[in-house]
Design an enzyme around this catalytic site. Structure first.
Site, PDB file in Angstrom:
ATOM      1  N   LYS C  78       0.800  -1.121   0.083  1.00 32.10           N
ATOM      2  CA  LYS C  78      -0.104   0.053  -0.179  1.00 32.10           C
ATOM      3  C   LYS C  78       0.917   1.228   0.072  1.00 32.10           C
ATOM      4  CE  LYS C  78      -3.748   1.571   2.791  1.00 32.10           C
ATOM      5  NZ  LYS C  78      -4.627   1.390   3.905  1.00 32.10           N
ATOM      6  N   SER C 153      -9.657   1.213   3.126  1.00 28.64           N
ATOM      7  CA  SER C 153      -9.009   2.209   2.326  1.00 28.64           C
ATOM      8  C   SER C 153      -7.902   1.382   1.367  1.00 28.64           C
ATOM      9  CB  SER C 153      -8.350   3.127   3.224  1.00 28.64           C
ATOM     10  OG  SER C 153      -7.443   2.493   4.161  1.00 28.64           O
ATOM     11  N   SER C 177      -9.862  -1.213   6.998  1.00 26.80           N
ATOM     12  CA  SER C 177      -9.178  -1.116   5.935  1.00 26.80           C
ATOM     13  C   SER C 177      -8.581  -2.093   5.122  1.00 26.80           C
ATOM     14  CB  SER C 177      -8.358   0.059   5.908  1.00 26.80           C
ATOM     15  OG  SER C 177      -8.951   1.539   6.199  1.00 26.80           O
TER      16      SER C 177
END
Lengths: 489, 95, 485
Positions: C78, C153, C177
């Site tokens: 990420k 997310s 997330s």
């Protein structure tokens, strides 16, 4: 004259109330939350890493020594040491604060409810310590005269600080100086801060308000920030007292504000930037674990505290028979007291060492505008110098000359004495020759002496010493002069 | 309940955000809704509960006072939008 | 070409020299070239770095050296994890050009285990969102249905693995997330115990809630990833000194007699009929496996969401204050003075959702409100922690839907913030309590979209999660369903 009396009384009608916030940079090797060096004076932004410059994603790890040093200061100032303490974030924007929050302590500081005592003139003064907490220092802003911009150096970011907050117990500039001097000397004795005020490692903020005597309500206070010399502290306080009283007397109002002191111009002024009415939005720092101190940990530090200034002063009076005033002056600074002890260890004459410190050494440090640690000469050298006097190798008068040389060159006294041929002449034959020569050259004085004018003796001694370029042993000079004059009777 | 315009502007200034009049209006509305939502916590009796400030059961996580090499200045300043003489440069700071 | 293989299978093939590391890497990048234009899972690719690593690792392997548990395996991370000399953007205009001067601890751990980082994935800006649609750069699509969000997310990390652009990826989970996008993309997503994986180098959102964890296609790979990621880090004082077991040993363990708690009263309200049915089916599977199903009460779980929104935004308002246009990141072009730099850079550099949360966080910490909001949230948090503690005195794990339904379409659930926040209702209690949870593929809805099943365990009992999750996986075929892209 009448006007003047009235002028004086205006200020006398007011009482001054001050509390000091003293920031001391701790002399740890590394910063509070990372392994970068705390050393002063490096090139800008060379003692930095992602942690102390607040890069995205970094986390702090607390330096063990910071806790230890803060607790020591708490113990030395009679504080209660918190069993449970935590760190908090103080949020505000400023270019010298890369994380945009300062990691500090809010409601649970390491130390609370202490006090220090010191003499102001002949009175013992006690000032309460509200709290001592740990926090990180901010970076340095430098004005760039070429572009008009401000340059940011992060080297100082994360240097550990303790903030020592006093009770509003201080009522004059003298008391403030006494308090500051006392803290400085404790910090030095604990060896936790180098106390170099000119480098900013010890500095203070003064919170000051005035009120008419007899009033019970406090006046509005102002905070003058970042005072970094005793002179600046004293002058800014005098300035602010006068300003506030003048303002009130003129029917004006005092505003709660942050002020700066310009020591060159000798004036204080209100800062233009308003810091959001100080809404720092403190909250517990989630990245750092609580600090929990055991009784064992605290007791261990307590029993191993070094001798504090007051104890040392008492010892000097009892052990070395120093006058109280001298003992106090010497022990005010740990470095001076250490110097005293080292010199005494060499020459074994504390009284003489003390005299030298109180006179010639103090004078030379003043002249050179340095502290004892920065002096060219060492304690051992002073000890040797005193030994030379005691062994009659040189006279006291010559010793002063040798000392002047030491203070500039840092050479050993023996070397100076040898190089300059200053060894005292004790050879009676040699001195007698000089004496006979002096008597020959000064028949008038001889006559005066023989006629009963004792004063003439002094002149003849002086001439003899001069002739020997100061090297003749004064006792022997006296003895031989008398013998030679006796022969002429 | 909407958050007042004055309050929204105060919060924005603390957070160093600049909002248009429309945004102030909209955020006042939204923050008001969220505020009402989070105020459901007022139903909970917390009178005898300590706040969790630190989620782990850890204390005294400390490191030794040992030097680590700092980073090259070039790396520290690499991302700076403006620099001068080995420093980050900002418009004149007014005190 | 190799996408039929799982992570540990490809690692073995590399080790056995059935394929070269370069071949595997080329295959993945070819897949990216083909699929990425449709999915848009990545913010940046690290091709040069990856090929250099591949060469280096192959040399070691050929010289007979051990190249680690993930030797040669392409993985994605990420874009809120710092990697030296590469951009770390957090999908924000604010950090668009930020190049990290250092490596996050997880990056080092991946490298030590021989993994090859192929790129950095898209996310909700600063991890604030549940759709990855708050990214300043692009909308990542759900590989199962390109009209749907991948969740967030960590949507980019989920979409990448679900469309075979990498064998595994890392996400971060502050309020769900990892688990929510794993559920939406039909993957296994783990939020480890707070403190098990180092956060050093993870750009902070809610410091007391954030944890890094893996996305994988099956439970075994998740366990293998945790063998690599877990463990104490002296750079993170919230990282716990814990002896990390071999998690893969728990995979496939018998679950007979395992007590599974079901907090019906917590989730039944507001759970659509179809989702409830799918969850009930899952419970039946567990029963058949010999699990003992026990009703548990999580009295304060319903307060987890408001608690979370106070704590997370308060911490975020402080964590994101450093993005001020001074030392790195976006600086507004036109400014008159310092205050102008601050306000303009932050106003122009942050997106709407980030600003909303900064505003809320600033509000709850501001003078006069601290006790009413932040302190109270901390107190309720203690009650929630206690809730779980009590529950785990009687049960081994808790089973719960991960989300209320399958992935939603772009534009849905964004009419107002509260509706969006309610997306996190089943995931947030876990972060508030700090406990670990895993989301696996629990079933498929009528549109053949994956539905997640979540298991929660007590602190540091990840082994129980791998045990029950793998048992469920073995007993069902849902995980075999793949996104058709």
């Amino acid at each position: 004259m009448k006007g003047c009396v009235k002028f004086m009384s205006k200020y006398d009608e007011y009482e001054v109330i001050m509390g000091l916030e003293v920031h001391a940079e701790l002399s740890t090797k590394t910063k509070i939350y990372c392994g970068c060096s705390t050393e002063f004076g490096a090139d800008p932004n060379t003692h930095c890493c992602p942690i102390c410059t607040g890069m995205p994603g970094v986390l702090p790890v607390l330096n063990k020594k910071v806790v230890e040093y803060a607790v020591k200061m708490g113990l030395a100032t009679n504080c209660e040491i918190a069993k449970f303490s935590k760190q908090d974030r103080k949020n505000y924007f400023y270019p010298d604060l890369p994380k945009a929050y300062q990691t500090s302590q809010y409601d649970l500081p390491l130390c609370e409810h202490g006090y220090v005592e010191f003499m102001v003139g002949d009175t013992l003064k006690r000032v309460g310590i509200t709290r001592i907490h740990i926090e990180e220092d901010a970076g340095k802003l430098i004005h760039d005269p070429y572009t008009g911009d401000t340059l940011v150096d992060f080297n100082r970011c994360g240097v550990p600080l303790i903030e020592i907050v006093s009770e509003p117990d201080i009522h004059s500039a003298d008391e403030a100086i006494g308090y500051m001097q006392t803290l400085k000397s404790i910090l030095e004795y604990l060896e936790i801060c180098d106390c170099k005020m000119q480098e900013g490692s010890l500095r203070c903020d003064v919170n000051l308000s005035v009120r008419k005597k007899g009033e019970t309500k406090f006046g509005t206070r102002t905070e003058t920030k970042n005072l970094n010399s005793f002179k600046a502290i004293a002058r800014s306080i005098e300035f602010e007292i006068k300003r506030q009283i003048d303002e009130l007397e003129a029917g004006g109002e005092i505003y709660q504000e942050t002020r700066r002191w310009d020591d060159d111009k000798g004036i204080g002024y209100a800062m233009r930037s308003k810091e959001d009415a100080h809404d720092y939005r403190y909250f517990p720092e989630p990245d750092l674990a609580p600090i929990v101190l055991s009784d064992e940990y605290v007791n261990n530090l307590k029993v191993n505290l070094p001798e504090m200034p007051v104890a040392r002063k008492t010892r000097y009076i009892n052990e070395f028979n120093l006058p109280e005033y001298d003992a106090e002056q010497i022990t005010n600074s740990k470095y001076m007291a250490d110097f005293f002890e080292k010199a005494t260890a060499v020459c074994n004459n504390p009284k003489l060492v003390s005299n030298w410190i109180m006179s010639d050494i103090s004078r030379i440090l003043n002249e050179q505008e340095i502290t004892i640690t920065e002096a060219k000469f060492t304690a051992e050298q002073l000890g040797e110098l005193i030994s030379l006097i005691e062994k009659n190798v040189i006279s006291s008068a010559i010793a002063k000359k040798v000392f002047e040389d030491m203070a500039v060159s840092g050479k050993n006294p023996k070397v100076i004495v040898e190089e300059k041929g200053l060894v005292q002449v004790t050879d009676e034959g040699a001195i007698r020759e000089i004496v006979q020569k002096v008597l020959e050259l000064n028949p008038q004085s001889v006559e005066d002496y023989l006629a009963g004018k004792e004063k003439a003796m002094g002149f003849l001694v002086g001439q003899t010493m001069k002739e020997s370029r100061g090297k003749a042993n004064p006792g022997i000079v006296n003895k031989l002069l008398k013998e030679e004059l006796e022969k002429l009777k | 309940m909407k958050i007042t315009e004055q309050e929204v502007r105060h919060i924005a200034s603390l957070a160093r955000l600049r909002l248009s009049d429309d945004e102030v209006e909209k955020l006042g509305e939204e923050l008001g809704q969220i505020k009402e939502f989070v105020e459901t916590l007022n139903e909970v009796d917390v009178s005898s509960v300590d706040a969790t400030a630190y989620i782990l059961d850890k204390q005294n996580v400390l490191r030794e006072d040992e030097l680590k090499p700092s980073f090259d200045r070039e790396l520290i300043l690499k991302n700076a939008p403006a620099k001068e003489a080995g420093c980050i440069s900002v418009p004149k700071v007014v005190e | 070409m190799y996408e039929k293989y799982t992570m540990h299978e490809i690692a073995n093939k590399i080790k056995e020299k059935e394929v070269s590391i370069k071949e595997v890497l080329e295959d993945v990048y070819a897949r990216i070239d083909e699929v990425e234009p449709k999915v848009e899972a990545f913010v940046s690719l690290t091709r040069e770095y990856a090929y250099n690593r591949a060469e280096e690792l192959q040399k070691k392997l050929d010289a007979g050296e051990d190249i680690g548990a993930l030797g040669g395996v392409p993985v994605a991370i990420k874009d809120n994890m710092c990697m030296k000399d590469t951009n770390t953007t957090c999908s924000s205009k604010m950090l668009e050009n930020f190049v990290s001067p250092y490596d996050a601890t997880v990056v080092k751990k991946l490298e030590q285990a021989g993994a090859i980082i192929i790129g950095k994935t898209n996310m909700d800006e600063f991890a604030m969102g549940s759709s990855t649609a708050t990214s300043a750069f692009k909308n990542t699509k759900n590989p199962w249905n390109l009209e749907c969000v991948p969740g967030g997310s960590s949507g980019g990390s989920a979409a990448a693995v679900a469309s075979n652009m990498g064998y595994a990826s890392l996400g971060s989970d502050t309020g769900g997330s990892i688990r929510q996008p794993a559920a939406y993309c039909g993957l296994v997503g783990l939020k480890p115990t707070y403190g098990l994986v180092s956060r050093f180098g993870l750009v902070a959102f809610g410091s007391s809630l954030d944890q890094i964890g893996p996305f994988t296609k099956n439970v075994y790979d998740s366990a293998l990833m945790m063998n690599v990621l877990a463990g104490h880090d002296e750079m993170d004082t919230t990282s716990v000194e814990y002896t990390v077991p071999d998690y893969t040993k728990s995979v496939g363990d018998d679950v007979k007699g395992l007590k599974v708690g079901v907090p019906t009263s917590f989730f039944k309200e507001g759970l659509p009929e179809e989702s409830l049915q799918i969850f009930n089916n899952s419970v039946e599977v567990l029963k058949k496996l010999g699990c003992e199903i026990v009703e548990v009460n999580l009295d304060y779980a319903k307060y987890a969401l408001p608690t979370y929104y106070i704590i997370a935004t308060a911490e975020a308002s402080s964590n994101l204050a450093r993005y001020d246009g001074i030392k790195y990141g976006y600086r507004a072009k036109d400014f008159e003075d310092l205050q102008d730099i601050y306000a303009k850079s932050r106003t122009e550099g942050f997106g709407e959702e980030v600003k909303r949360r900064i505003m809320l966080g600033t509000y709850v910490l501001s003078s006069g409100y601290y006790d009413a909001y932040y302190k109270r949230a901390g107190q309720v948090r203690s009650l929630i922690v206690n809730d779980f503690k009590k529950a785990f005195e009687t049960v081994d794990v808790i089973a719960l839907p991960t989300t209320t339904g399958a992935a939603f379409k772009f534009g849905e659930k964004q009419s107002n913030p509260i509706e969006m926040y309610l997306e996190d209702i089943f995931t947030v209690p876990v972060n508030v309590a700090g406990v670990p949870a895993i989301s696996i593929q629990g079933g498929l809805d009528k549109n053949n979209m994956p539905i997640g099943l979540q298991f929660i365990a007590n602190n540091f009992e990840e082994e129980k999660l791998f045990k029950v999750a793998s048992a469920y996986e073995n007993a069902t075929d849902f995980h075999k369903a793949q996104a058709n892209i």
